[in-house]
Design an enzyme around this catalytic site. Structure first.
Site, PDB file in Angstrom:
ATOM      1  N   ASP A 179      59.498  11.313  29.646  1.00  0.00           N
ATOM      2  CA  ASP A 179      58.848  10.951  31.099  1.00  0.00           C
ATOM      3  C   ASP A 179      58.263  12.642  30.937  1.00  0.00           C
ATOM      4  OD1 ASP A 179      57.374  10.554  32.888  1.00  0.00           O
ATOM      5  OD2 ASP A 179      59.338   9.274  33.603  1.00  0.00           O
ATOM      6  N   ASP A 199      52.528   3.306  36.083  1.00  0.00           N
ATOM      7  CA  ASP A 199      54.145   3.013  37.280  1.00  0.00           C
ATOM      8  C   ASP A 199      53.764   2.118  38.484  1.00  0.00           C
ATOM      9  OD1 ASP A 199      55.663   4.912  37.295  1.00  0.00           O
ATOM     10  OD2 ASP A 199      55.503   6.848  38.354  1.00  0.00           O
TER      11      ASP A 199
HETATM   12  C1  GLA Z   1      58.296   8.788  36.618  1.00  0.00           C
HETATM   13  C2  GLA Z   1      58.435   7.361  35.807  1.00  0.00           C
HETATM   14  C3  GLA Z   1      58.993   6.155  36.193  1.00  0.00           C
HETATM   15  C4  GLA Z   1      60.547   6.650  35.817  1.00  0.00           C
HETATM   16  C5  GLA Z   1      60.192   7.865  37.499  1.00  0.00           C
HETATM   17  C6  GLA Z   1      61.526   8.577  37.109  1.00  0.00           C
HETATM   18  O1  GLA Z   1      57.458   8.044  38.076  1.00  0.00           O
HETATM   19  O2  GLA Z   1      56.917   7.180  35.079  1.00  0.00           O
HETATM   20  O3  GLA Z   1      58.826   4.912  35.828  1.00  0.00           O
HETATM   21  O4  GLA Z   1      61.231   6.776  35.162  1.00  0.00           O
HETATM   22  O5  GLA Z   1      59.396   8.806  36.401  1.00  0.00           O
HETATM   23  O6  GLA Z   1      61.965   9.780  38.015  1.00  0.00           O
END
Ligand code: GLA
Length: 741
Positions: A474, A544
């Site tokens: 990420d 997201d």
């Molecule tokens: C980001 C990702 C999510 C999750 C969060 C965790 O927002 O897109 O899918 O993994 O971080 O903190």
């Protein structure tokens, strides 16, 4: 060979399966552009001198070569061409940035030239490359322009190397990997803008006279912009008309520049730009630009998408790690940070009961990471949550007969972390400036080799000997105050680019150190949805935003440049209640647009829900070969009619998988509506009650049977179009799995 260097005519011709690209070397000196389009004997290859007033010319060539008016192969700064330049080189001794390279020679070879440190497309047995060498007598630099052909996908890639063979320093102050001049300007630009949770919404704008740009200054390709753009000739549609597509194999800040001029010509350029990049070259040093790619089709926007898809699948994406993509159950939307060993083991059991193949433990397992204020940078398991360590834990997960995936965010650090306390100078921060946080975190200085070394060491101390099958990598904030304390003042504009080299180095390291693990890329969802990331990541977390009515639009936009196999799609809490059959059906069918996954609290799932999910996964497996490897056809534009329809076709066209999704009365949620209203892209989102859908992929003289309804259709009828009725209200989906009878 598809590359012909005709020394007599001073003409070079490149041919892919359906396209042709022609240039001429004028006066043995200037590479000018003649043609890029359909491979046809009727193509107009005449060179036209385009003189205009107030455009300086070389006296000896009269008005036959006027830099500002020509279609050129690669435009330089400050030398009479006032349009967007591709290369700006400052001679540090004199201070001059007037740039001029003169053609020397051309050669062709099988395969391609590698680009050190950067991701680039893999060659295969059809790949060939043209190399044009140009020199600058003043600085002593040599420029080599590369054109690499991927003929079966109708893709040509462009990149260059610049070697300082002189005695003094030079600095590249603008760097565009690709520049293409087109003789007309009757195009609409299709670009993909967005925001976090609303990535890659298509925006269509007719070209106007002047410079129009798509760019990111964020240190990431970003949610807000995407390097992929198209130029569609006026009147072009999904399956007809002349269309060009361009993209960049890079994940940091970028610039796509499109400029039209007084002559009505268009220049398109793709590269690092000048705002966020410069590169000092000492005598003897060489720089290689990132790779940019272009394609053309005379049969519409859909074909350009399919060219991109097949290129990405066969030349960019890593080899599949597993026979089938694992269907994951991810912990994020189920528990957010509230996870521990016992919850995860139960979750793995639930994953198995649902029929999933892999448990992905998301954020919250390391350091003091009990919320987003602490722990990033401290890559060791939280001992309160994982008492025996990660290795036995991973074994216990595997004992539930599921694979094990884990979340990391290696580029970042929370101020509240051991790493930051020990090395406060390891973040990007300009001297004398206060640091700005985003999601309570700083960006680590990946331009600093010590930082990279530290991260490799802490990751290997944590993961060596742990049976990991998948990393979710990420990246949850963008850069600002870009400055690296380890670089000298004259190299500070290299920071963001060197940061990206560090990121790619870490990706390669992770891939080599843990060869059995696949990588899913994520950046707050689809914030780095680009070809650079795809080189190392089999799939990307699309967004997201897991609300299906919005996802329909995000997936629609993403499909223009990127294949479905990259688009990680989860049935998740954004659906609302998974116990609501209608919502679940719609969410699942929306998710059948890429590798499938689930993200909800499966510990609370009823037996009936688990049974339904098992059946969904079984069905997904029946269609997976089409979704991941089939040819993709868009059939309805949800921005125009609130309804999306598309089809995946097998190579032989004997199988067609059709999906229609109606997102609600106005299409999408309020968030999406506000966004698209501001773009004014949707012509009308009043949802009609019946749609005509045309199957451009259907074979003539063939009968297809829909394996879902049992109904039969002949291919010609499908090609002409069939009517699908939709109810007046609410979410609605229809699927057809058409198989040659
Ligand atoms: C980001 C990702 C999510 C999750 C969060 C965790 O927002 O897109 O899918 O993994 O971080 O903190």
């Amino acid at each position: 060979m598809s590359i012909k260097i005709d020394k007599k005519e001073n003409r070079i011709t490149l041919k892919t399966k359906n396209t042709m690209y022609v240039m001429q070397i004028l006066f043995d000196r200037f590479p000018v552009h003649l043609y890029y389009g359909k491979n046809s004997p009727k193509a107009d290859l005449t060179y036209r001198a385009r003189n205009t007033s107030y455009s300086p010319n070389y006296e000896e060539y009269g008005f036959t070569y006027v830099p500002n008016a020509e279609m050129v192969e690669f435009p330089f700064y400050g030398n009479g061409d006032y349009r967007a330049d591709a290369l700006r080189l400052r001679d540090m001794t004199s201070g001059s940035k007037v740039t001029e390279f003169i053609y020397q020679k051309a050669r062709k070879f099988k395969g391609r030239k590698d680009i050190p440190g950067l991701p680039f497309a893999d060659a295969n047995e059809n790949t060939e490359t043209l190399e044009l060498t140009m020199t600058d007598k003043f600085t002593g630099c040599t420029l080599k322009l590369y054109y690499t052909l991927f003929p079966e996908c109708d893709i040509i890639s462009r990149y260059f190397t610049l070697e300082n063979g002189g005695n003094g320093d030079v600095r590249i102050e603008k760097c565009m990997s690709l520049s293409l001049d087109l003789p007309d300007m009757n195009y609409e630009m299709i670009s993909f803008c967005g925001s976090h949770c609303m990535e890659r919404i298509p925006q269509i704008t007719p070209l106007f006279r002047g410079n129009q740009r798509v760019e990111s200054k964020r240190g990431a390709s970003s949610h807000q912009a995407n390097p992929f753009i198209m130029l569609a000739a006026n009147g072009a549609k999904e399956e007809s008309g002349n269309v060009y597509g361009f993209n960049f194999v890079y994940s940091g800040s970028f610039l796509d520049e499109v400029e039209t001029d007084f002559n009505g010509t268009t220049r398109v350029a793709v590269g690092l730009g000048s705002d966020n990049f410069s590169m000092l070259l000492k005598p003897g040093e060489e720089f290689s630009s990132p790779e940019a790619i272009m394609t053309f089709s005379s049969s519409g926007i859909g074909t350009v998408s399919r060219n991109m898809h097949s290129f990405i699948r066969s030349h960019i994406l890593p080899a599949e790690k597993y026979e089938k993509r694992p269907v994951v159950l991810n912990s994020w939307e189920a528990f957010y940070f509230d996870i521990d060993e016992d919850i995860m083991i139960d979750f793995a059991k639930a994953a198995k009961e649902c029929g999933a193949d892999m448990l992905v433990m998301d954020d919250g397992w390391f350091g003091k990471r009990i919320n987003d204020r602490a722990g990033l940078g401290d890559w060791y398991e939280n001992p309160d949550r994982f008492k025996d360590g990660l290795a036995p834990f991973a074994d216990r997960i595997h004992a539930q007969d599921v694979k094990f995936g884990i979340w990391i965010e290696p580029e970042m650090v929370n101020p509240d972390s051991d790493l930051f306390r020990a090395h406060p100078d390891w973040i990007l921060l300009a001297p004398g400036r206060d640091p700005l946080v985003a999601r309570h975190q700083h960006v680590l200085d990946f331009a600093n080799p010590d930082v990279l070394e530290y991260i490799k060491n802490i990751l290997s101390a944590c993961f060596d000997g742990v049976a990991i099958d998948y990393f979710k990598w990420d990246m949850n904030r963008h850069m600002c105050s870009v400055y690296s304390p380890v670089l000298p003042p004259e190299r500070q504009d290299e920071t963001a680019y060197r940061y990206m080299l560090g990121v790619y180095e870490l990706y390669r390291w992770l891939t080599e150190r843990y060869p059995n693990a696949m990588i899913e890329n994520c950046s707050g969802g689809g914030g780095r949805y680009d070809l650079g990331m795809m080189k190392y990541s089999t799939q990307i977390w699309t967004s997201d935003n897991t609300t299906p009515a919005d996802r329909v639009f995000i997936q629609y936009g993403s499909s223009f440049g990127y294949p479905a196999s990259t688009m990680s799609c989860h049935v998740a809490t954004g659906i609302g209640s998974l116990e609501d059959k209608n919502k679940l059906d719609f969410g699942y069918r929306t998710a059948l647009a890429g590798p499938l996954g689930y993200e909800f609290n499966a510990l609370k799932a009823t037996d009936e829900l688990k049974k339904t999910i098992n059946a969904q996964i079984d069905e997904y497996r029946r269609y997976e070969h089409l979704i991941l490897r089939g040819d993709f056809y868009r059939m309805l534009n949800p921005l125009e009619c609130g309804c999306s329809a598309y089809c995946f076709a097998s190579d032989s066209r004997s199988e067609l998988l059709f999906t229609l999704l109606r997102c609600g009365n106005d299409g999408g949620t309020d968030m999406l509506k506000r966004f698209t209203d501001s773009l004014k892209t949707g012509k009308s989102r009043t949802v009609p009650e019946s749609f005509r859908v045309r199957f451009a992929a259907a074979k003539r003289n063939t009968v297809y049977k829909d394996m879902i309804s049992g109904e039969c259709f002949d291919g010609d009828t499908l090609r002409r179009g069939i009517t699908v009725n939709v109810p007046k209200e609410g979410l609605y989906s229809k699927m057809m799995y058409l198989v040659e009878d």
